[in-house]
Design a protein around this motif. Structure first.
Motif, mmCIF file in Angstrom:
data_model
loop_
_atom_site.group_PDB
_atom_site.id
_atom_site.type_symbol
_atom_site.label_atom_id
_atom_site.label_comp_id
_atom_site.label_asym_id
_atom_site.label_seq_id
_atom_site.Cartn_x
_atom_site.Cartn_y
_atom_site.Cartn_z
ATOM 1 N N GLU A 83 33.602 38.455 37.861
ATOM 2 C CA GLU A 83 33.717 38.641 39.305
ATOM 3 C C GLU A 83 33.980 37.352 40.067
ATOM 4 O O GLU A 83 34.649 37.338 41.100
ATOM 5 N N ALA A 84 33.463 36.238 39.553
ATOM 6 C CA ALA A 84 33.594 34.963 40.268
ATOM 7 C C ALA A 84 35.010 34.409 40.243
ATOM 8 O O ALA A 84 35.342 33.530 41.041
ATOM 9 N N ILE A 85 35.852 34.888 39.330
ATOM 10 C CA ILE A 85 37.226 34.388 39.219
ATOM 11 C C ILE A 85 38.148 35.322 39.982
ATOM 12 O O ILE A 85 38.270 36.495 39.645
ATOM 13 N N THR A 86 38.798 34.809 41.002
ATOM 14 C CA THR A 86 39.671 35.625 41.835
ATOM 15 C C THR A 86 41.047 34.976 41.936
ATOM 16 O O THR A 86 41.252 33.837 41.530
ATOM 17 N N GLY A 87 41.987 35.713 42.519
ATOM 18 C CA GLY A 87 43.323 35.177 42.731
ATOM 19 C C GLY A 87 44.161 35.187 41.467
ATOM 20 O O GLY A 87 43.906 35.924 40.522
ATOM 21 N N TYR A 88 45.170 34.329 41.467
ATOM 22 C CA TYR A 88 46.116 34.247 40.351
ATOM 23 C C TYR A 88 45.493 33.352 39.287
ATOM 24 O O TYR A 88 45.668 32.135 39.268
ATOM 25 N N ALA A 89 44.721 33.948 38.382
ATOM 26 C CA ALA A 89 43.985 33.206 37.356
ATOM 27 C C ALA A 89 44.273 33.798 35.985
ATOM 28 O O ALA A 89 44.320 35.019 35.821
ATOM 29 N N GLU A 90 44.476 32.929 35.002
ATOM 30 C CA GLU A 90 44.788 33.352 33.636
ATOM 31 C C GLU A 90 44.205 32.343 32.644
ATOM 32 O O GLU A 90 43.718 31.284 33.006
ATOM 33 N N ALA A 91 44.307 32.684 31.368
ATOM 34 C CA ALA A 91 44.134 31.753 30.248
ATOM 35 C C ALA A 91 42.733 31.151 30.142
ATOM 36 O O ALA A 91 42.551 29.942 30.290
ATOM 37 N N PRO A 92 41.712 31.962 29.843
ATOM 38 C CA PRO A 92 40.349 31.435 29.726
ATOM 39 C C PRO A 92 40.141 30.604 28.461
ATOM 40 O O PRO A 92 40.812 30.805 27.448
ATOM 41 N N TYR B 183 36.725 27.747 31.334
ATOM 42 C CA TYR B 183 37.861 27.087 31.969
ATOM 43 C C TYR B 183 39.043 28.054 32.016
ATOM 44 O O TYR B 183 39.180 28.936 31.159
ATOM 45 N N TYR B 184 39.941 27.849 32.977
ATOM 46 C CA TYR B 184 41.103 28.723 33.136
ATOM 47 C C TYR B 184 42.068 28.045 34.110
ATOM 48 O O TYR B 184 41.710 27.071 34.785
ATOM 49 N N HIS B 185 43.306 28.535 34.155
ATOM 50 C CA HIS B 185 44.190 28.002 35.189
ATOM 51 C C HIS B 185 44.262 28.970 36.364
ATOM 52 O O HIS B 185 44.114 30.177 36.222
ATOM 53 N N TRP B 186 44.475 28.372 37.546
ATOM 54 C CA TRP B 186 44.446 29.116 38.816
ATOM 55 C C TRP B 186 45.493 28.544 39.745
ATOM 56 O O TRP B 186 45.663 27.334 39.833
ATOM 57 N N LYS B 187 46.206 29.424 40.419
ATOM 58 C CA LYS B 187 47.245 28.998 41.347
ATOM 59 C C LYS B 187 46.611 28.752 42.713
ATOM 60 O O LYS B 187 46.103 29.680 43.359
ATOM 61 N N ASN B 188 46.637 27.483 43.155
ATOM 62 C CA ASN B 188 45.961 27.133 44.392
ATOM 63 C C ASN B 188 46.820 27.493 45.616
ATOM 64 O O ASN B 188 47.982 27.900 45.473
ATOM 65 N N PRO B 189 46.291 27.363 46.815
ATOM 66 C CA PRO B 189 47.051 27.755 48.008
ATOM 67 C C PRO B 189 48.355 26.990 48.200
ATOM 68 O O PRO B 189 49.240 27.461 48.918
#
Length: 326
Positions: A286-295, A305-311
């Motif tokens: 639940e804590a991971i939101t938005g465009y997030a992948e690759a744990p 850890y994961y990658h996330w697309k920032n604003p």
């Protein structure tokens, strides 16, 4: 149009598929299934925060993107690649300063980044056997998962020689193994196979399948119980980017529901009581939101850890934490 850009499913699969499968005449993809499913939540992870890679910048055209992170089993290394949509996607390494700070060391040397245009999705077992995804020979042998021995000598990292992982090449044109992770002990390979048999440029695969292979005398063999092990993972959505805890009792992955106009991304986890058992029903973190992948789970199982697309539209590496492993 840059063939690596994929508004629905920006991942290694699309890159390989567009670059390689188009060259052998695959065309026109159908839409991925779209069903509304209530997703159970996992709430123990919290506190999303950015991971700093000191010294990593865009002086080589990387635009600061950092994707597909893998934390080595001893916690000393962070491996990652630059943008999947860059003209050349390469593998890099950084050394640990603390849990959210790593010192950038540069490209991994040897034969890992020698092919172009895509070398990505790193993982490594406890014995230093390094695995990654590359499209260098797909058109010849349908192989995309390669491996080789990792060495860090005088702060110079290299992987030489590298070879296709025997036993797991896709069985036919249009099927692509695009994400993988080796288990901590090196005996089990978890990977994702996407179906691009009817490919349109930039389209997602029509389906994905998480698979399990075991090392038998240096050759990986698809586990005869693979489908059963992954039954609860392989639903009608797009499931990819496998990651396991060292004991292989926790399984983390990305699930994307490609619902226009905005796909729904989520990182999920599933558990089991024994490595002889299938994984249970996955829960969305639940804590991971938005465009997030690759744990990628840490060696103590407390940081994910994961990658996330920032604003700003840049992919960065983030992490969430928990206080106890279930």
């Amino acid at each position: 149009m840059n063939p690596r850009l994929n508004p629905m499913f920006v991942t290694i699969a699309a890159t390989i598929a567009v670059q390689v499968l188009m060259s052998v005449g695959i065309t026109q993809a159908g839409p991925a299934p779209d069903k509304k499913v209530k997703q159970p939540a996992y709430t123990e992870f919290s506190n999303p925060e950015m991971v700093q890679i000191l010294g990593y910048n865009d002086n080589e055209g990387n635009s600061n993107d950092a994707m597909e992170p893998f934390i080595s089993r001893d916690g000393n290394y962070l491996f990652f690649n630059n943008s999947n949509s860059a003209p050349t996607t390469s593998l890099f390494w950084a050394t640990r300063v603390d849990d959210v700070t790593f010192q950038y060391q540069g490209e991994i040397g040897g034969e890992v980044n020698s092919s172009g245009p895509l070398d990505a999705v790193p993982s490594m077992d406890m014995n230093g056997n390094f695995y990654f995804i590359t499209n260098r020979s797909y058109a010849v042998d349908l192989s995309t998962i390669y491996s080789g021995p990792f060495a860090d000598v005088s702060d110079v990292a290299s992987v030489t020689p590298v070879n296709p992982v025997a036993g797991v090449a896709a069985p036919k044109i249009g099927l692509v193994n695009f994400d993988s992770e080796i288990s901590a002990d090196g005996n089990t390979l978890y990977f994702t196979r996407g179906n691009y048999s009817n490919l349109a440029p930039g389209a997602p695969p029509s389906s994905t399948e998480m698979m399990v292979a075991t090392n038998q005398g240096g050759t990986f063999v698809i586990d005869p119980h693979s489908a059963k092990i992954m039954k609860m993972i392989n639903d009608e959505h797009l499931n990819y980017a496998p990651d396991t805890s060292a004991d292989e009792l926790e399984f983390f992955f990305t699930r994307t529901i490609p619902k226009p106009p905005t796909p729904q991304f989520g990182i999920y986890m599933a558990t089991r009581s024994s490595t002889s058992k299938p994984f249970g029903k996955p829960k969305k973190i639940e804590a991971i939101t938005g465009y997030a992948e690759a744990p990628s789970i840490s060696q103590d199982n407390l940081s994910l850890y994961y990658h996330w697309k920032n604003p700003s539209g840049v992919f960065e590496i983030n992490r969430v934490t928990r206080t106890l492993k279930p």
